[in-house]
Scaffold this motif. Structure first.
Motif, short mmCIF file in Angstrom:
data_model
loop_
_atom_site.label_atom_id
_atom_site.label_comp_id
_atom_site.label_asym_id
_atom_site.label_seq_id
_atom_site.Cartn_x
_atom_site.Cartn_y
_atom_site.Cartn_z
N UNK A 1 0.83 -1.21 0.00
CA UNK A 1 0.00 0.00 0.00
C UNK A 1 0.86 1.26 0.00
N UNK A 2 1.96 1.24 0.73
CA UNK A 2 2.84 2.42 0.78
C UNK A 2 3.51 2.66 -0.56
N UNK A 3 3.79 1.60 -1.27
CA UNK A 3 4.48 1.70 -2.55
C UNK A 3 3.52 2.00 -3.70
N UNK A 4 2.25 1.62 -3.53
CA UNK A 4 1.25 1.79 -4.59
C UNK A 4 0.02 2.48 -4.01
N UNK A 5 0.01 3.82 -4.00
CA UNK A 5 -1.09 4.58 -3.36
C UNK A 5 -2.46 4.29 -3.95
N UNK A 6 -2.54 3.76 -5.18
CA UNK A 6 -3.84 3.47 -5.76
C UNK A 6 -4.49 2.23 -5.16
N UNK A 7 -3.70 1.42 -4.46
CA UNK A 7 -4.25 0.26 -3.76
C UNK A 7 -5.06 0.73 -2.57
N UNK A 8 -6.27 0.21 -2.43
CA UNK A 8 -7.11 0.54 -1.27
C UNK A 8 -7.15 -0.66 -0.34
N UNK A 9 -6.64 -0.48 0.87
CA UNK A 9 -6.62 -1.54 1.88
C UNK A 9 -7.59 -1.18 2.99
N UNK A 10 -8.40 -2.14 3.39
CA UNK A 10 -9.32 -1.92 4.51
C UNK A 10 -9.15 -3.00 5.55
N UNK A 11 -8.71 -2.62 6.75
CA UNK A 11 -8.60 -3.57 7.86
C UNK A 11 -9.84 -3.42 8.75
N UNK A 12 -10.52 -4.53 9.02
CA UNK A 12 -11.70 -4.54 9.89
C UNK A 12 -11.37 -5.40 11.11
N UNK A 13 -11.35 -4.81 12.29
CA UNK A 13 -11.02 -5.60 13.46
C UNK A 13 -11.28 -4.87 14.75
N UNK A 14 -10.83 -5.48 15.83
CA UNK A 14 -10.98 -4.91 17.17
C UNK A 14 -9.81 -5.37 18.03
N UNK A 15 -8.84 -4.48 18.28
CA UNK A 15 -7.68 -4.88 19.09
C UNK A 15 -8.07 -5.42 20.46
N UNK A 16 -9.23 -5.00 20.98
CA UNK A 16 -9.67 -5.48 22.29
C UNK A 16 -10.06 -6.95 22.24
N UNK A 17 -10.26 -7.47 21.03
CA UNK A 17 -10.61 -8.89 20.91
C UNK A 17 -9.44 -9.73 20.41
N UNK A 18 -8.23 -9.20 20.53
CA UNK A 18 -7.05 -10.03 20.19
C UNK A 18 -6.74 -10.93 21.38
N UNK A 19 -7.05 -12.20 21.23
CA UNK A 19 -6.82 -13.13 22.33
C UNK A 19 -5.81 -14.22 21.95
#
Length: 627
Positions: free
Chosen positions: A222-240
């Motif tokens: 993503x940093x190298x190719x700005x046209x790439x759209x990345x979406x992270x869906x999560x919740x750090x509070x649920x990292x178990x």
């Protein structure tokens, strides 16, 4: 259109849509608490891309990648968005393999380096002063085998991805993919360009549990190719799971989107999980579960109770008493049922309580007691590597054979048996091969029949020798004629596991398949139940990574704990807080927490001081007195 796609938009849904509609699209991280409908937001984002960008993407031969954690989640998301060539919905392993598979020469170089690493590891163990002669003899043979494999692996014409690895035959294992793909992505700019050209949109579900190297690789692209759209869906509070990355670091010009709504929990439970979360990332969840009464939407109150009980020999009877008490107070007879349909879940930190009651104490002890985290945590969902072949293939194969489901039997064999690989079938009498496999399946059924005295190593040797299944290469040292400790992590645990009787496997399967009211704190993430009873028992759990006593304040912190906290590093308090949040946030109607403690009054006072539960719902039940 599914109900999830057509559900009312939240503010987070609108913000995600705005990111997707920009030119170029803007990458983003969605932080969505438990019960917020995180996957709903992901599905709505996929549907929006289908409506607004679908034609252009298809014309360009491009797809939207959606990476999730389990095959179950893949199925759920696919069902919602419908069958479409526009979306590539898969597990992280399948996605990574799909992008690196064509790069044969790069895979070969990685495999050669991996074999060299294994040779170096064994030589290091061989050269240890305390290494015994039998151990050195075995290591010498293994080094020779690896060197022979290294000399032959260049002849492999095509690599494939299976459960277990066999490099000389061109087979990569489950764990290989998580190491191979990020390494290839980091080394080769061309591969990064190819990924962006194929997948201009990449969504990652359950991002907090994603392997850090995989996240880093995606962020690099993503940093190298700005046209790439990345979406992270999560919740750090649920990292178990400790192997997960946790919070996602924002890239340049990335949007951080929070989704604070909770549509699952009643008001009483919502207040508790907000109090838990306030000491973590501070995200306050809003709304709570509602229901329509006389045409009006009303909040659901629900119930929440915490019980402090003596940690004596009457634990099972005391849990029964608690369930009876709640049933009487709520007028809900379902609290007394162990049927799956009753939606009652007793959440235990570890399997020991469930294992003792359901019949797999040996298997539990083998993979939990003094075991590395990868084994003890993998008990909750069947992902511990020694369990995988049984949960994914061997037991389903036996069940299908016993049920007369021939199609399922053949389907499983085609996917896992080395004998049915195209390269091996060439020139063979196919009917004879299938006959041999059928006989091997019948023998497997006999070994796993009720009352069988076989042990797990008997099963493993049978599937290996009959080539029903390609086993993980980590089993090799354990199934040798003269097994010696090779110094690998969890060696003695695996030895104890394969010495267990096969009946433990069936008992574990009943538990794993949720055919009992028991589940673990780790195993219920992503699920929800009408009635949740969280069992806390540090004494019985004997779990090093978590301590409810320290979290609630009735067990003193160690010097090491204090050092971690002072340094701002993750501590036992952080891990336990997240786990407790996950457990409590499963409740749709009623939540009960039971704490077994040696000093009931001291623990009750400490919990009141923590201010997580209203004092009025913190109770002590005397089993000898009327409820």
């Amino acid at each position: 259109m599914t109900s999830r796609i057509g559900s009312p938009d939240t503010r987070a849904d609108l913000e995600v849509r705005a990111c997707l509609d920009r030119e170029p699209p803007r990458s983003f991280v969605v932080v969505a608490g438990a019960g917020s409908g995180k996957t709903t937001s992901l599905i709505k984002a996929l549907a929006h891309l289908g409506e607004t960008r679908g034609v252009a993407l298809r014309l360009a031969g491009q797809k939207v990648a959606c990476i999730t954690y389990t095959e179950v989640a893949v199925g759920e998301i696919s069902e919602d968005v419908g069958v479409s060539s526009l979306f590539h919905i898969s597990t992280i392993h399948s996605f990574l393999w799909s992008i690196v598979r064509p790069f044969h020469s790069d895979i070969l170089v990685w495999v050669q380096d991996r074999i060299k690493e294994k040779i170096a590891e064994r030589r290091e163990h061989f050269n240890k002063p305390r290494a015994q002669k039998n151990s050195r003899d075995r290591l010498e043979r293994e080094i020779a085998d690896l060197e022979a494999e290294l000399a032959e692996v260049h002849k492999v014409e095509r690599f494939d991805y299976r459960t277990g690895s066999s490099y000389a035959e061109g087979i990569l294992g489950h764990d290989d993919i998580l190491k191979l793909a990020p390494a290839c992505i980091a080394l080769h700019p061309l591969l990064r360009k190819v990924i962006v050209a194929r997948f201009p949109y990449i969504f990652v579900d359950e991002s907090q549990d994603t392997n850090p190297d995989v996240v880093k690789a995606i962020q690099m692209i993503a940093a190298e190719h700005p046209k790439l759209c990345v979406g992270f869906f999560g919740d750090p509070m649920q990292r178990i799971y400790m192997s997960g990355v946790g919070p996602i670091e924002l890239g340049e010009d990335w949007a951080e989107i929070t989704k604070p709504e909770n549509f699952r929990c009643p008001r009483t439970v919502l207040d508790v999980i907000n109090a838990i979360r306030a000491q973590g990332d501070g995200l306050e969840q809003t709304r709570g579960r509602t229901e329509v009464v006389d045409g009006q939407e009303q909040p659901v109150a629900g119930t929440c109770n915490l019980f402090v009980l003596p940690s004596d020999g009457d634990r099972t009877a005391r849990l029964t008493a608690v369930r009876q008490w709640i049933s009487q107070q709520t007028g809900d007879a379902q609290w007394l049922s162990d049927a799956r349909e009753s939606e009652v879940r007793l959440l235990v930190l570890v399997h020991r309580m469930a294992a003792s009651r359901l019949g797999f104490p040996g298997l539990y002890a083998a993979l939990n007691d003094r075991a590395p985290m990868s084994l003890s945590e993998g008990l909750s969902d069947g992902t511990a590597w020694p369990l995988r072949p049984f949960i994914q293939h061997i037991l389903p194969l036996v069940v299908s054979e016993q049920s007369g489901e021939s199609f399922n039997v053949i389907s499983i064999l085609r996917s896992v048996s080395p004998k049915l690989e195209p390269g091996k079938l060439s020139g063979q009498d196919t009917a004879r091969v299938l006959g041999d496999l059928q006989q091997a399946v019948r023998t497997l059924v006999e070994l796993l029949a009720e009352g069988s005295q076989a042990i797990i190593s008997d099963i493993l040797k049978h599937v290996r020798d009959s080539e029903l299944l390609r086993l993980d290469d980590r089993f090799v040292a354990h199934l040798a004629d003269d097994p010696q400790n090779d110094g690998s992590s969890g060696y003695e645990n695996v030895r104890a596991f394969i010495a267990c009787g096969v009946q433990d496997l069936w008992a574990y399967r009943r538990y794993f398949a949720e055919e009992s009211p028991f589940a673990t704190h780790h195993g219920v993430k992503g699920s929800q139940f009408e009635r949740v009873l969280v069992v806390i028992d540090d004494e019985e759990a004997n779990y090093r990574q978590y301590s409810y006593g320290k979290y609630f304040g009735y067990t003193p912190l160690s010097e090491r704990d204090e050092e971690h906290i002072a340094a701002g590093e993750e501590s036992v308090l952080d891990r336990t807080r997240r786990l407790f949040y996950v457990c409590c946030s499963r409740a749709v109607k009623d939540l009960a927490v039971v704490i077994f403690a040696p000093d009931v009054e001291a623990v009750r006072a400490a919990i009141i001081q923590r201010n997580l539960f209203p004092p009025a719902v913190i109770r002590v039940i005397d089993l000898q007195q009327p409820l």
